[in-house]
Motif scaffolding. Structure first.
Motif, PDB file in Angstrom:
ATOM      1  N   PHE A 202       0.833  -1.207   0.000  1.00 20.20           N
ATOM      2  CA  PHE A 202       0.000   0.000   0.000  1.00 20.20           C
ATOM      3  C   PHE A 202       0.867   1.257   0.000  1.00 20.20           C
ATOM      4  O   PHE A 202       0.597   2.205  -0.740  1.00 20.20           O
ATOM      5  N   ALA A 203       1.897   1.286   0.834  1.00 15.33           N
ATOM      6  CA  ALA A 203       2.778   2.454   0.903  1.00 15.33           C
ATOM      7  C   ALA A 203       3.511   2.656  -0.421  1.00 15.33           C
ATOM      8  O   ALA A 203       3.679   3.795  -0.876  1.00 15.33           O
ATOM      9  N   GLY A 204       3.927   1.556  -1.041  1.00 20.55           N
ATOM     10  CA  GLY A 204       4.567   1.659  -2.357  1.00 20.55           C
ATOM     11  C   GLY A 204       3.600   2.187  -3.403  1.00 20.55           C
ATOM     12  O   GLY A 204       3.982   2.976  -4.275  1.00 20.55           O
ATOM     13  N   GLY A 205       2.343   1.758  -3.306  1.00 18.95           N
ATOM     14  CA  GLY A 205       1.327   2.279  -4.219  1.00 18.95           C
ATOM     15  C   GLY A 205       1.103   3.765  -4.032  1.00 18.95           C
ATOM     16  O   GLY A 205       1.009   4.521  -5.012  1.00 18.95           O
ATOM     17  N   VAL A 206       1.039   4.196  -2.781  1.00 14.41           N
ATOM     18  CA  VAL A 206       0.878   5.630  -2.495  1.00 14.41           C
ATOM     19  C   VAL A 206       2.067   6.403  -3.049  1.00 14.41           C
ATOM     20  O   VAL A 206       1.897   7.419  -3.736  1.00 14.41           O
ATOM     21  N   PHE A 207       3.265   5.916  -2.794  1.00 12.47           N
ATOM     22  CA  PHE A 207       4.468   6.610  -3.262  1.00 12.47           C
ATOM     23  C   PHE A 207       4.503   6.683  -4.790  1.00 12.47           C
ATOM     24  O   PHE A 207       4.804   7.735  -5.364  1.00 12.47           O
ATOM     25  N   GLY A 208       4.191   5.569  -5.446  1.00 13.36           N
ATOM     26  CA  GLY A 208       4.173   5.559  -6.912  1.00 13.36           C
ATOM     27  C   GLY A 208       3.136   6.515  -7.485  1.00 13.36           C
ATOM     28  O   GLY A 208       3.405   7.230  -8.459  1.00 13.36           O
ATOM     29  N   LEU A 209       1.954   6.545  -6.879  1.00 13.81           N
ATOM     30  CA  LEU A 209       0.910   7.455  -7.343  1.00 13.81           C
ATOM     31  C   LEU A 209       1.287   8.915  -7.096  1.00 13.81           C
ATOM     32  O   LEU A 209       0.935   9.795  -7.895  1.00 13.81           O
ATOM     33  N   VAL A 210       2.012   9.180  -6.018  1.00 14.82           N
ATOM     34  CA  VAL A 210       2.471  10.546  -5.757  1.00 14.82           C
ATOM     35  C   VAL A 210       3.482  10.967  -6.822  1.00 14.82           C
ATOM     36  O   VAL A 210       3.417  12.093  -7.343  1.00 14.82           O
ATOM     37  N   ILE A 211       4.407  10.074  -7.157  1.00 15.89           N
ATOM     38  CA  ILE A 211       5.381  10.394  -8.210  1.00 15.89           C
ATOM     39  C   ILE A 211       4.657  10.666  -9.527  1.00 15.89           C
ATOM     40  O   ILE A 211       4.959  11.643 -10.230  1.00 15.89           O
ATOM     41  N   LEU A 212       3.689   9.819  -9.866  1.00 18.59           N
ATOM     42  CA  LEU A 212       2.907  10.035 -11.082  1.00 18.59           C
ATOM     43  C   LEU A 212       2.145  11.354 -11.002  1.00 18.59           C
ATOM     44  O   LEU A 212       2.072  12.103 -11.984  1.00 18.59           O
ATOM     45  N   GLN A 213       1.590  11.675  -9.834  1.00 22.58           N
ATOM     46  CA  GLN A 213       0.815  12.905  -9.651  1.00 22.58           C
ATOM     47  C   GLN A 213       1.680  14.142  -9.881  1.00 22.58           C
ATOM     48  O   GLN A 213       1.262  15.085 -10.556  1.00 22.58           O
ATOM     49  N   VAL A 214       2.875  14.147  -9.324  1.00 19.35           N
ATOM     50  CA  VAL A 214       3.782  15.281  -9.512  1.00 19.35           C
ATOM     51  C   VAL A 214       4.158  15.399 -10.986  1.00 19.35           C
ATOM     52  O   VAL A 214       4.155  16.497 -11.555  1.00 19.35           O
ATOM     53  N   THR A 215       4.442  14.284 -11.623  1.00 21.73           N
ATOM     54  CA  THR A 215       4.803  14.289 -13.044  1.00 21.73           C
ATOM     55  C   THR A 215       3.665  14.828 -13.895  1.00 21.73           C
ATOM     56  O   THR A 215       3.877  15.679 -14.771  1.00 21.73           O
ATOM     57  N   LEU A 216       2.450  14.341 -13.644  1.00 19.86           N
ATOM     58  CA  LEU A 216       1.293  14.827 -14.406  1.00 19.86           C
ATOM     59  C   LEU A 216       1.061  16.309 -14.153  1.00 19.86           C
ATOM     60  O   LEU A 216       0.699  17.051 -15.078  1.00 19.86           O
ATOM     61  N   GLY A 217       1.251  16.753 -12.925  1.00 20.25           N
ATOM     62  CA  GLY A 217       1.068  18.164 -12.608  1.00 20.25           C
ATOM     63  C   GLY A 217       2.075  19.053 -13.316  1.00 20.25           C
ATOM     64  O   GLY A 217       1.724  20.121 -13.826  1.00 20.25           O
ATOM     65  N   LEU A 218       3.319  18.622 -13.359  1.00 19.64           N
ATOM     66  CA  LEU A 218       4.354  19.417 -14.019  1.00 19.64           C
ATOM     67  C   LEU A 218       4.156  19.471 -15.531  1.00 19.64           C
ATOM     68  O   LEU A 218       4.240  20.537 -16.134  1.00 19.64           O
ATOM     69  N   PHE A 219       3.914  18.318 -16.131  1.00 14.93           N
ATOM     70  CA  PHE A 219       3.764  18.279 -17.587  1.00 14.93           C
ATOM     71  C   PHE A 219       2.379  18.709 -18.049  1.00 14.93           C
ATOM     72  O   PHE A 219       2.166  18.978 -19.225  1.00 14.93           O
ATOM     73  N   GLY A 220       1.422  18.786 -17.121  1.00 17.44           N
ATOM     74  CA  GLY A 220       0.070  19.200 -17.464  1.00 17.44           C
ATOM     75  C   GLY A 220      -0.020  20.654 -17.909  1.00 17.44           C
ATOM     76  O   GLY A 220      -0.975  21.045 -18.568  1.00 17.44           O
ATOM     77  N   HIS A 221       0.984  21.457 -17.557  1.00 19.96           N
ATOM     78  CA  HIS A 221       0.977  22.855 -17.990  1.00 19.96           C
ATOM     79  C   HIS A 221       1.207  22.952 -19.492  1.00 19.96           C
ATOM     80  O   HIS A 221       0.737  23.899 -20.124  1.00 19.96           O
ATOM     81  N   GLY A 222       1.912  21.994 -20.052  1.00 21.27           N
ATOM     82  CA  GLY A 222       2.182  22.014 -21.494  1.00 21.27           C
ATOM     83  C   GLY A 222       1.242  21.119 -22.287  1.00 21.27           C
ATOM     84  O   GLY A 222       1.029  21.336 -23.478  1.00 21.27           O
TER      85      GLY A 222
END
Length: 158
Positions: free
Chosen positions: A90-110
């Motif tokens: 579960f913790a690994g899933g949370v961490f992976g989803l957070v990494i994906l979330q930050v990536t989507l947030g950064l690239f979502g501007h473009g």
């Protein structure tokens, strides 16, 4: 460690909710600002904030780039010591989803489509963190321990 794991999991849930609330607050302020004749361009980033709700964007950015990723990493580290069944997963899933979330947030501007996925992933992140916290509850851990011990006791000779 189990209590720390639960607190971190539920805190991440609360912070994801804060993310949604702060962005909605800022978006509503932006909409009002534009409806009242305000213009948003590159010059709006210079000088004082053009509308007070712009703080919502700042909260969203700081919370999403620093606070949540830090807590997710701490949760992952704690999960190795908490001895919670499926806690590391579960913790690994949370961490992976957070990494994906930050990536989507950064690239979502473009790439605006990634902004849509950013919102969907936030729901997945909230759910995974909630399930992680619930999985670590005392009754759940005790029930899982009883379930593991029950077949052994039932199969033992009398």
């Amino acid at each position: 460690m189990r209590i720390t794991y639960r607190i971190l999991s539920f805190t991440i849930c609360a912070l994801v909710a804060l993310q949604a609330a702060s962005h909605a607050w800022a978006s509503a302020g932006l909409g009002l600002y534009i409806a009242e004749g305000g213009v948003v361009d590159a010059s709006a980033q210079e000088g004082p904030p053009p509308f007070p709700e712009v703080m919502g964007f700042m909260i969203h950015g700081m919370n999403g780039m620093f606070v949540i990723p830090s807590l997710a990493l701490i949760l992952l580290i704690v999960s190795f010591f908490a001895k919670i069944p499926r806690g590391v997963a579960f913790a690994g899933g949370v961490f992976g989803l957070v990494i994906l979330q930050v990536t989507l947030g950064l690239f979502g501007h473009g790439i605006p489509l990634l902004g849509f996925l950013h919102g969907v992933n936030a729901l997945l992140l909230f759910t995974t963190a909630l399930l992680a916290g619930l999985n670590a509850s005392k009754r759940r851990v005790a029930a899982q321990a009883d379930a593991i011990a029950a077949p052994t006791a039932a199969g033992a000779p009398a």
